[in-house]
Enzyme design. Structure first.
Site, short mmCIF file in Angstrom:
data_model
loop_
_atom_site.label_atom_id
_atom_site.label_comp_id
_atom_site.label_asym_id
_atom_site.label_seq_id
_atom_site.Cartn_x
_atom_site.Cartn_y
_atom_site.Cartn_z
N ASP A 129 -6.46 -8.47 -12.85
CA ASP A 129 -5.93 -7.86 -11.64
C ASP A 129 -6.57 -8.47 -10.39
OD1 ASP A 129 -4.30 -6.20 -10.22
OD2 ASP A 129 -5.15 -4.33 -10.99
N ARG A 130 -5.86 -8.36 -9.27
CA ARG A 130 -6.42 -8.71 -7.96
C ARG A 130 -7.54 -7.72 -7.64
NH1 ARG A 130 -2.03 -8.87 -3.23
NH2 ARG A 130 -1.79 -11.05 -3.87
N ASP B 95 2.32 -3.94 7.03
CA ASP B 95 2.09 -2.57 6.53
C ASP B 95 0.74 -2.46 5.82
OD1 ASP B 95 2.72 -4.04 4.24
OD2 ASP B 95 4.30 -2.69 3.54
N GLU B 96 0.13 -3.62 5.49
CA GLU B 96 -1.15 -3.57 4.76
C GLU B 96 -2.28 -2.96 5.59
OE1 GLU B 96 -2.31 -6.81 2.33
OE2 GLU B 96 -0.27 -7.26 1.71
N ASP C 173 1.58 -24.59 16.02
CA ASP C 173 1.19 -24.38 14.62
C ASP C 173 0.20 -25.48 14.24
OD1 ASP C 173 2.89 -22.88 11.97
OD2 ASP C 173 1.29 -24.35 11.62
N SER D 2 -8.51 -8.10 8.53
CA SER D 2 -8.42 -9.01 9.68
C SER D 2 -7.15 -8.72 10.50
CB SER D 2 -8.44 -10.48 9.23
OG SER D 2 -7.24 -10.83 8.57
N LYS D 3 -6.05 -8.37 9.81
CA LYS D 3 -4.82 -8.04 10.55
C LYS D 3 -5.01 -6.72 11.32
CE LYS D 3 -1.31 -9.88 10.52
NZ LYS D 3 -0.75 -10.97 11.37
N SER E 293 -6.10 -7.85 5.06
CA SER E 293 -5.55 -6.70 5.80
C SER E 293 -6.56 -6.18 6.82
CB SER E 293 -5.08 -5.61 4.85
OG SER E 293 -6.08 -5.23 3.95
P1 NAD Z 1 2.70 -18.19 6.34
O1 NAD Z 1 1.38 -18.29 5.67
O2 NAD Z 1 3.94 -18.62 5.62
O3 NAD Z 1 2.66 -18.98 7.72
C1 NAD Z 1 1.55 -18.93 8.59
C2 NAD Z 1 1.68 -20.07 9.58
O4 NAD Z 1 0.58 -19.98 10.51
C3 NAD Z 1 1.60 -21.47 8.94
O5 NAD Z 1 2.63 -22.29 9.44
C4 NAD Z 1 0.23 -21.98 9.37
O6 NAD Z 1 0.17 -23.39 9.50
C5 NAD Z 1 0.05 -21.28 10.71
N1 NAD Z 1 -1.35 -21.15 11.12
C6 NAD Z 1 -2.39 -20.72 10.36
N2 NAD Z 1 -3.54 -20.79 11.08
C7 NAD Z 1 -3.20 -21.23 12.33
C8 NAD Z 1 -3.94 -21.48 13.51
N3 NAD Z 1 -5.27 -21.28 13.57
N4 NAD Z 1 -3.28 -21.94 14.60
C9 NAD Z 1 -1.95 -22.16 14.55
N5 NAD Z 1 -1.20 -21.94 13.45
C10 NAD Z 1 -1.82 -21.47 12.35
O7 NAD Z 1 2.82 -16.66 6.79
P2 NAD Z 1 4.10 -15.70 6.85
O8 NAD Z 1 4.29 -15.08 5.52
O9 NAD Z 1 5.20 -16.41 7.51
O10 NAD Z 1 3.54 -14.57 7.82
C11 NAD Z 1 3.66 -14.71 9.23
C12 NAD Z 1 3.04 -13.49 9.90
O11 NAD Z 1 3.71 -12.32 9.46
C13 NAD Z 1 1.57 -13.29 9.55
O12 NAD Z 1 0.92 -12.88 10.73
C14 NAD Z 1 1.56 -12.19 8.50
O13 NAD Z 1 0.39 -11.45 8.58
C15 NAD Z 1 2.77 -11.38 8.93
N6 NAD Z 1 3.48 -10.65 7.86
C16 NAD Z 1 3.88 -11.31 6.73
C17 NAD Z 1 4.63 -10.60 5.77
C18 NAD Z 1 5.12 -11.28 4.50
O14 NAD Z 1 5.66 -10.60 3.63
N7 NAD Z 1 4.99 -12.58 4.36
C19 NAD Z 1 4.92 -9.26 5.97
C20 NAD Z 1 4.47 -8.63 7.14
C21 NAD Z 1 3.77 -9.34 8.08
O1 DAU Z 2 3.07 -6.06 2.73
C1 DAU Z 2 3.12 -7.17 3.60
C2 DAU Z 2 2.29 -8.29 3.02
O2 DAU Z 2 3.03 -8.83 1.92
C3 DAU Z 2 1.99 -9.38 4.04
O3 DAU Z 2 1.18 -8.85 5.06
C4 DAU Z 2 1.27 -10.57 3.38
O4 DAU Z 2 1.08 -11.61 4.32
C5 DAU Z 2 2.14 -11.06 2.23
O5 DAU Z 2 1.49 -12.12 1.56
C6 DAU Z 2 2.46 -9.93 1.25
O6 DAU Z 2 1.24 -9.50 0.58
P1 DAU Z 2 1.23 -9.14 -0.99
O7 DAU Z 2 -0.15 -9.28 -1.47
O8 DAU Z 2 1.93 -7.86 -1.23
O9 DAU Z 2 2.18 -10.34 -1.54
P2 DAU Z 2 2.08 -11.26 -2.84
O10 DAU Z 2 3.40 -11.97 -2.95
O11 DAU Z 2 0.84 -12.07 -2.86
O12 DAU Z 2 1.98 -10.22 -4.02
C7 DAU Z 2 3.00 -9.24 -4.23
C8 DAU Z 2 2.56 -8.37 -5.39
O13 DAU Z 2 2.62 -9.16 -6.59
C9 DAU Z 2 1.12 -7.89 -5.29
O14 DAU Z 2 1.04 -6.58 -5.81
C10 DAU Z 2 0.33 -8.86 -6.19
C11 DAU Z 2 1.35 -9.24 -7.25
N1 DAU Z 2 1.24 -10.62 -7.78
C12 DAU Z 2 1.17 -11.67 -6.91
C13 DAU Z 2 1.08 -12.96 -7.37
C14 DAU Z 2 0.99 -14.12 -6.41
C15 DAU Z 2 1.25 -10.84 -9.17
O15 DAU Z 2 1.35 -9.88 -9.95
N2 DAU Z 2 1.17 -12.12 -9.61
C16 DAU Z 2 1.06 -13.20 -8.79
O16 DAU Z 2 0.95 -14.36 -9.28
#
Ligand code: NAD
Ligand code: DAU
Length: 380
Positions: free
Chosen positions: A315-316, A141-142, A34, A168-169, A166
């Site tokens: 909005d985003r 799922d994005e 990491d 990039s993923k 999304s």
């Molecule tokens: P996060 O942002 O909490 O953690 C990402 C980690 O990756 C961090 O520790 C960061 O330091 C590390 N990182 C970033 N760039 C790096 C690099 N170049 N080399 C090495 N380490 C690096 O993310 P998360 O929410 O834990 O998500 C983890 C994975 O799951 C991601 O690939 C994300 O796309 C996927 N995912 C997340 C969610 C969600 O709801 N959070 C849902 C589905 C999939």
């Molecule tokens: O669906 C999986 C994804 O979920 C992962 O791939 C991403 O890594 C993870 O970050 C998450 O993405 P979202 O964009 O759905 O999560 P976030 O928590 O940023 O936002 C959730 C919803 O809430 C979204 O519709 C935007 C809204 N939101 C978010 C923030 C931060 C708000 O309304 N206010 C806020 O301040």
């Protein structure tokens, strides 16, 4: 003994996955790679890194020399790639970083694994592979884009991402599948819906709302709050990855989700009411409050903790309206179902944050404050 390279495990889901593996498996060794961006925190893994079962290496998944050297040194059996830039809002600010890490970083890991795990060529010219190896990509799922009012994402849904994150993923998924099809590499992919639970970085909706309530701040809801996300407790995601990694056939893609759709407004209202209820019934939780107005009798007043905290903000850009996963394939093939209901998981999550304020303070000092000001100032 199996050796795992787990990337990005100082972040939210990766750290939960490392803890899950260490708890549920005996004969294993984990190397965490990491780079420790703002989202990575070594403190999260402090109790897990013992330099025997769990070793930490700080570095970039895109660093060819480092990753090659780690493969040579540790002879990995499994790679689980969590490392990513993961926040949609940040991808709108700086798309290039997302391509660098999420696409090129993933491709570098794939290539290092290919070099380390291939032994020669078969009669058709395809590489021959050491047995028992697997590259697992943690996707989202994005990649499927956005749904209307009805329907679900299946593994056959066409890929149609909208945000730089999304996209990039999706590119990463496609390069993983290209290594499967071109080199017959043993890969798997999971595409999960929104996770929540311990160690979630407070730039994401649920932990941000918890943090803001504790500080008596406004709760920013993008647009009209009608966007829908499908929430899954992080440990259920970890169990799904474990199952796919160890039991799925090579080359498979699995959607992971628990049929738990909520609008953002519902989520924010639920967090407010649950926090207030917890504070009313368990006074010790009031210690976590930074905003502590007093009632006339000198007790801590909690009446301000209600829906009037909600503020609708800009909005985003390109905001996806609805995500919803059809998990039929993983249920059918691997017997996976979620074990934590949302009612239980949200209380457990809020209690975790109330009990771990030093962790929140540690991860949100410095860069976070500047991020918050920058990100939310222009929305008002
Ligand atoms: P996060 O942002 O909490 O953690 C990402 C980690 O990756 C961090 O520790 C960061 O330091 C590390 N990182 C970033 N760039 C790096 C690099 N170049 N080399 C090495 N380490 C690096 O993310 P998360 O929410 O834990 O998500 C983890 C994975 O799951 C991601 O690939 C994300 O796309 C996927 N995912 C997340 C969610 C969600 O709801 N959070 C849902 C589905 C999939
Ligand atoms: O669906 C999986 C994804 O979920 C992962 O791939 C991403 O890594 C993870 O970050 C998450 O993405 P979202 O964009 O759905 O999560 P976030 O928590 O940023 O936002 C959730 C919803 O809430 C979204 O519709 C935007 C809204 N939101 C978010 C923030 C931060 C708000 O309304 N206010 C806020 O301040």
């Amino acid at each position: 003994m199996n050796t795992y390279l787990i990337t990005g495990a100082a972040g939210f889901i990766g750290s939960n996955f490392v803890k899950y593996l260490l708890r549920t498996r005996t004969d294993l060794r984990i190397v965490v790679l990491d780079i420790l961006t703002y989202a990575g925190n070594l403190g999260t893994l402090a109790d897990d890194i013992d330099n025997e079962r769990c070793i930490f290496v700080r570095g970039d998944i895109g660093d060819r020399r480092l990753v090659e050297q780690l493969f040579a040194q540790y002879k990995f059996d499994y790679v689980v790639n969590f490392a990513a830039e993961s926040h949609v809002d940040r991808s709108i600010e700086n798309p290039q970083l997302f391509l660098q890490t999420n696409v090129l970083g993933t491709q570098n890991l794939l290539d290092c694994a290919r070099r380390a795990w291939t032994t020669g060529r078969d009669a058709q010219g395809y590489p021959t592979w050491l047995r028992g190896k697997r590259f697992h990509q943690v996707s989202t799922d994005e990649v499927y884009g956005s749904l209307g009012k009805t329907g679900f994402f299946t593994e056959q849904t066409p890929l149609a991402p909208h945000s730089p994150y999304s996209a990039s993923k999706t590119a990463a998924d496609l390069i993983v599948l290209a290594y499967r099809d071109t080199y017959h590499m043993p890969v798997s992919i999971t595409r999960c819906s929104n996770n929540y639970g311990p160690y979630h970085f407070p730039e994401k909706l649920i932990p941000l709302i918890i943090k803001n309530i504790l500080e008596g701040k406004k709760l920013p809801v993008y647009g009209d709050g009608s966007n829908v996300r499908d929430w899954l407790y992080v440990e259920d995601h970890c169990r799904a990855i474990d199952l796919v990694l160890h039991q799925a056939r090579d080359g498979e893609v699995y959607n992971v989700g628990g049929h738990n759709e909520r609008t953002n407004l519902e989520i924010v209202r639920l967090v407010i009411s649950t926090m207030r209820q917890l504070m009313e019934t368990r006074p010790e939780y009031r210690n976590a409050l930074k905003h502590k107005p007093l009632a006339a009798d000198g007790s801590i007043d909690l009446t301000w903790m209600d829906d009037t905290l909600i503020t609708f903000v800009a909005d985003r850009l390109g905001h996806d309206q609805r995500y919803a996963i059809d998990p039929a394939k993983i249920q059918h093939d691997l017997g996976w179902t979620p074990q934590t209901t949302f009612d239980v998981g949200i209380v457990r999550t809020i209690e975790w944050y109330l009990n771990h304020q030093p962790w929140v303070k540690q991860v949100t000092s410095g860069e976070y404050i500047k991020y918050y000001e920058r990100m939310y100032e222009h929305r008002n």
